[in-house]
Design an enzyme around this catalytic site. Structure first.
Site, PDB file in Angstrom:
ATOM      1  N   TYR A 279      -2.143 -27.074 -12.224  1.00 54.61           N
ATOM      2  CA  TYR A 279      -0.739 -27.456 -12.350  1.00 54.61           C
ATOM      3  C   TYR A 279      -0.448 -27.342 -13.840  1.00 54.61           C
ATOM      4  O   TYR A 279      -1.030 -28.067 -14.648  1.00 54.61           O
ATOM      5  CB  TYR A 279      -0.563 -28.893 -11.859  1.00 54.61           C
ATOM      6  CG  TYR A 279       0.872 -29.400 -11.860  1.00 54.61           C
ATOM      7  CD1 TYR A 279       1.476 -29.771 -10.673  1.00 54.61           C
ATOM      8  CD2 TYR A 279       1.601 -29.505 -13.040  1.00 54.61           C
ATOM      9  CE1 TYR A 279       2.787 -30.252 -10.655  1.00 54.61           C
ATOM     10  CE2 TYR A 279       2.912 -29.974 -13.028  1.00 54.61           C
ATOM     11  CZ  TYR A 279       3.484 -30.346 -11.834  1.00 54.61           C
ATOM     12  OH  TYR A 279       4.776 -30.821 -11.819  1.00 54.61           O
TER      13      TYR A 279
ATOM     14  N   TYR B 255      -0.036 -34.003 -18.256  1.00 55.20           N
ATOM     15  CA  TYR B 255      -0.802 -32.763 -18.056  1.00 55.20           C
ATOM     16  C   TYR B 255      -2.135 -32.825 -18.820  1.00 55.20           C
ATOM     17  O   TYR B 255      -3.199 -32.562 -18.242  1.00 55.20           O
ATOM     18  CB  TYR B 255       0.044 -31.572 -18.531  1.00 55.20           C
ATOM     19  CG  TYR B 255      -0.726 -30.281 -18.670  1.00 55.20           C
ATOM     20  CD1 TYR B 255      -1.100 -29.535 -17.564  1.00 55.20           C
ATOM     21  CD2 TYR B 255      -1.072 -29.800 -19.936  1.00 55.20           C
ATOM     22  CE1 TYR B 255      -1.805 -28.347 -17.698  1.00 55.20           C
ATOM     23  CE2 TYR B 255      -1.773 -28.608 -20.079  1.00 55.20           C
ATOM     24  CZ  TYR B 255      -2.142 -27.885 -18.965  1.00 55.20           C
ATOM     25  OH  TYR B 255      -2.839 -26.707 -19.103  1.00 55.20           O
TER      26      TYR B 255
ATOM     27  N   LYS C 168      -5.956 -32.789 -17.317  1.00 57.16           N
ATOM     28  CA  LYS C 168      -6.933 -31.741 -17.653  1.00 57.16           C
ATOM     29  C   LYS C 168      -8.209 -32.373 -18.234  1.00 57.16           C
ATOM     30  O   LYS C 168      -9.312 -31.893 -17.992  1.00 57.16           O
ATOM     31  CB  LYS C 168      -6.337 -30.735 -18.639  1.00 57.16           C
ATOM     32  CG  LYS C 168      -5.187 -29.895 -18.097  1.00 57.16           C
ATOM     33  CD  LYS C 168      -5.575 -28.978 -16.947  1.00 57.16           C
ATOM     34  CE  LYS C 168      -6.480 -27.856 -17.355  1.00 57.16           C
ATOM     35  NZ  LYS C 168      -6.760 -26.926 -16.230  1.00 57.16           N
TER      36      LYS C 168
HETATM   37  N1  LIG Z   1      -0.438 -21.729 -19.665  1.00 56.79           N
HETATM   38  C1  LIG Z   1      -0.880 -22.236 -20.808  1.00 56.79           C
HETATM   39  O1  LIG Z   1      -0.195 -22.172 -21.847  1.00 56.79           O
HETATM   40  C2  LIG Z   1      -2.241 -22.867 -20.884  1.00 56.79           C
HETATM   41  C3  LIG Z   1      -2.688 -23.392 -22.105  1.00 56.79           C
HETATM   42  C4  LIG Z   1      -3.975 -23.954 -22.166  1.00 56.79           C
HETATM   43  C5  LIG Z   1      -4.769 -23.997 -21.043  1.00 56.79           C
HETATM   44  N2  LIG Z   1      -4.292 -23.499 -19.863  1.00 56.79           N
HETATM   45  C6  LIG Z   1      -5.154 -23.574 -18.693  1.00 56.79           C
HETATM   46  O2  LIG Z   1      -5.509 -22.247 -18.343  1.00 56.79           O
HETATM   47  C7  LIG Z   1      -5.669 -22.153 -16.930  1.00 56.79           C
HETATM   48  C8  LIG Z   1      -4.846 -20.993 -16.399  1.00 56.79           C
HETATM   49  O3  LIG Z   1      -3.484 -21.218 -16.725  1.00 56.79           O
HETATM   50  P1  LIG Z   1      -2.344 -20.178 -16.333  1.00 56.79           P
HETATM   51  O4  LIG Z   1      -1.384 -20.114 -17.464  1.00 56.79           O
HETATM   52  O5  LIG Z   1      -2.960 -18.927 -15.797  1.00 56.79           O
HETATM   53  O6  LIG Z   1      -1.649 -20.976 -15.150  1.00 56.79           O
HETATM   54  P2  LIG Z   1      -0.545 -20.471 -14.106  1.00 56.79           P
HETATM   55  O7  LIG Z   1      -0.043 -19.122 -14.493  1.00 56.79           O
HETATM   56  O8  LIG Z   1       0.418 -21.589 -13.947  1.00 56.79           O
HETATM   57  O9  LIG Z   1      -1.398 -20.295 -12.774  1.00 56.79           O
HETATM   58  C9  LIG Z   1      -1.955 -21.376 -12.104  1.00 56.79           C
HETATM   59  C10 LIG Z   1      -2.142 -20.941 -10.670  1.00 56.79           C
HETATM   60  O10 LIG Z   1      -2.755 -22.016  -9.977  1.00 56.79           O
HETATM   61  C11 LIG Z   1      -2.148 -22.090  -8.713  1.00 56.79           C
HETATM   62  N3  LIG Z   1      -2.323 -23.399  -8.092  1.00 56.79           N
HETATM   63  C12 LIG Z   1      -1.646 -24.542  -8.315  1.00 56.79           C
HETATM   64  N4  LIG Z   1      -2.081 -25.508  -7.503  1.00 56.79           N
HETATM   65  C13 LIG Z   1      -3.049 -24.965  -6.722  1.00 56.79           C
HETATM   66  C14 LIG Z   1      -3.862 -25.447  -5.690  1.00 56.79           C
HETATM   67  N5  LIG Z   1      -3.754 -26.711  -5.253  1.00 56.79           N
HETATM   68  N6  LIG Z   1      -4.756 -24.611  -5.124  1.00 56.79           N
HETATM   69  C15 LIG Z   1      -4.859 -23.341  -5.533  1.00 56.79           C
HETATM   70  N7  LIG Z   1      -4.108 -22.806  -6.503  1.00 56.79           N
HETATM   71  C16 LIG Z   1      -3.212 -23.615  -7.102  1.00 56.79           C
HETATM   72  C17 LIG Z   1      -0.687 -21.787  -8.979  1.00 56.79           C
HETATM   73  O11 LIG Z   1      -0.037 -21.444  -7.781  1.00 56.79           O
HETATM   74  P3  LIG Z   1       1.530 -21.776  -7.614  1.00 56.79           P
HETATM   75  O12 LIG Z   1       2.236 -20.900  -8.611  1.00 56.79           O
HETATM   76  O13 LIG Z   1       1.786 -21.424  -6.193  1.00 56.79           O
HETATM   77  O14 LIG Z   1       1.695 -23.237  -7.922  1.00 56.79           O
HETATM   78  C18 LIG Z   1      -0.822 -20.616  -9.942  1.00 56.79           C
HETATM   79  O15 LIG Z   1      -0.929 -19.386  -9.268  1.00 56.79           O
HETATM   80  C19 LIG Z   1      -5.282 -23.514 -16.373  1.00 56.79           C
HETATM   81  O16 LIG Z   1      -6.437 -24.272 -16.175  1.00 56.79           O
HETATM   82  C20 LIG Z   1      -4.450 -24.136 -17.474  1.00 56.79           C
HETATM   83  O17 LIG Z   1      -4.500 -25.543 -17.442  1.00 56.79           O
HETATM   84  C21 LIG Z   1      -3.058 -22.927 -19.764  1.00 56.79           C
END
Ligand SMILES: NC(=O)c1ccc[n+]([C@@H]2O[C@H](COP(=O)([O-])OP(=O)(O)OC[C@H]3O[C@@H](n4cnc5c(N)ncnc54)[C@H](OP(=O)(O)O)[C@@H]3O)[C@@H](O)[C@H]2O)c1
Length: 287
Positions: free
Chosen positions: A61, A125, A129
């Site tokens: 999330y 958030y 995490k």
């Molecule tokens: N984005 C950032 O700036 C950022 C920064 C630091 C760390 N991170 C970490 O990096 C990782 C990847 O981030 P990202 O940017 O690729 O995230 P993202 O684009 O938001 O993708 C997350 C995916 O997880 C899916 N998801 C949510 N709930 C789920 C569930 N219960 N079961 C299965 N899938 C589920 C979402 O599906 P839906 O779209 O259908 O909800 C989405 O496809 C995460 O762990 C995040 O916390 C991200």
């Protein structure tokens, strides 16, 4: 190796799929409709069926502001479900790679954060995490890879928001007093795969996407790159604002540069290069 990727439709999930296709690994990428990681039985069934050597959890999330209004949902996805993945990993002897965030820190420092520095998340958030990191440590073999400010050609992210706003705006206000490291999800995906291949010890690893900057500097770099490619476009003037002036729902840390020395000791070429990444993505994104 057999590598299972959860959250396959997210930015990192899609970049992992692209990068895995370039390797000899046997990858299985499941999106939310194929595997909801909050469903304990489905997690166990999927893992026992595929028997992966590595599980990369790219599901999360990630809506930082929205998270403030639904902490229970956030906790179930970002923490409890990671515990289910750890249990399942232990059943088949798999390594669990959990991706975490710079938002586990409060940003009240002036030097890059090491893995061992005290954590103190400022928002729901970040707290979820952090709890997820603790749940990942329930796996017999695990890596927690902390990253920051992800962007890519996929999904919603700062780079794509800037490009959307570039059209027809005279000015744009961007936060100048939050410092971090933009990270290309494709670079992160490569390092996650390499780390899984390496015989590294379980634990937390900071990932760095390149040079640290503010959101304001990041936006300037994006528009400079766009301006070179599309000199005929009239681009907005970027104006610096403070986080207090911008006032978002969730508090965000002011400084979250991650020191990646520990990761570089295992993988010398692991630091990403977000500046190079925006140059190579721009021709496709600025169509
Ligand atoms: N984005 C950032 O700036 C950022 C920064 C630091 C760390 N991170 C970490 O990096 C990782 C990847 O981030 P990202 O940017 O690729 O995230 P993202 O684009 O938001 O993708 C997350 C995916 O997880 C899916 N998801 C949510 N709930 C789920 C569930 N219960 N079961 C299965 N899938 C589920 C979402 O599906 P839906 O779209 O259908 O909800 C989405 O496809 C995460 O762990 C995040 O916390 C991200």
């Amino acid at each position: 190796m057999k590598i299972l990727v959860t959250g396959a439709d997210g930015q990192l999930g899609r970049c992992l799929q692209d990068r895995l296709r370039m390797t000899a690994h046997d990858g299985l990428a499941l999106n939310r409709s194929q595997l909801d990681i909050t469903d304990r039985q489905s997690v166990e069934a999927a893992v026992v069926r595929f028997r992966p050597d590595v599980i990369v959890n790219a599901a999360a999330y990630t809506a930082v502001d929205r998270a403030e209004s639904e902490p229970e949902v956030v906790r179930r996805i970002n923490a409890e479900a990671v515990g289910y993945l750890a249990e399942a990993a232990n059943k088949v002897g798999a390594l669990l790679v959990q991706v975490s965030t710079d938002y586990v820190f409060d940003g009240r420092t002036i030097r890059p954060y090491r893995e061992s520095d005290p954590v103190n998340p400022l928002n729901v958030y970040g707290a979820s995490k952090l709890a997820g990191e603790e749940c990942a440590a329930g796996a017999n073999r695990y890596f927690v890879v902390r990253a920051a400010w992800l962007f890519s050609e996929y999904g919603n992210n700062f780079l794509k928001s800037m490009l959307k706003l570039a059209d027809g705006r005279e000015t744009l206000q961007v936060v100048v007093d939050q410092i971090g490291t933009p990270t290309y999800a494709g670079d992160l995906a490569v390092s996650i795969i390499r780390l899984a291949e390496a015989e590294a010890a379980s634990g937390i690893y900071n990932y760095s996407g390149g040079r640290a900057c503010s959101w304001f500097e990041f936006s300037q770099a994006i528009f400079a790159c766009l301006g070179k490619l599309r000199p005929e476009w009239r681009l907005p003037e970027v104006l610096p604002v403070t986080a207090a002036e911008y006032s978002s729902v969730a508090s965000r840390p002011a400084y979250t540069v991650l020191d990646d020395a520990k990761l570089r000791a295992c993988l010398p070429q692991s630091t990403g290069d977000w500046e190079l990444a925006i140059e190579s993505l721009m021709p496709v994104l600025a169509e």
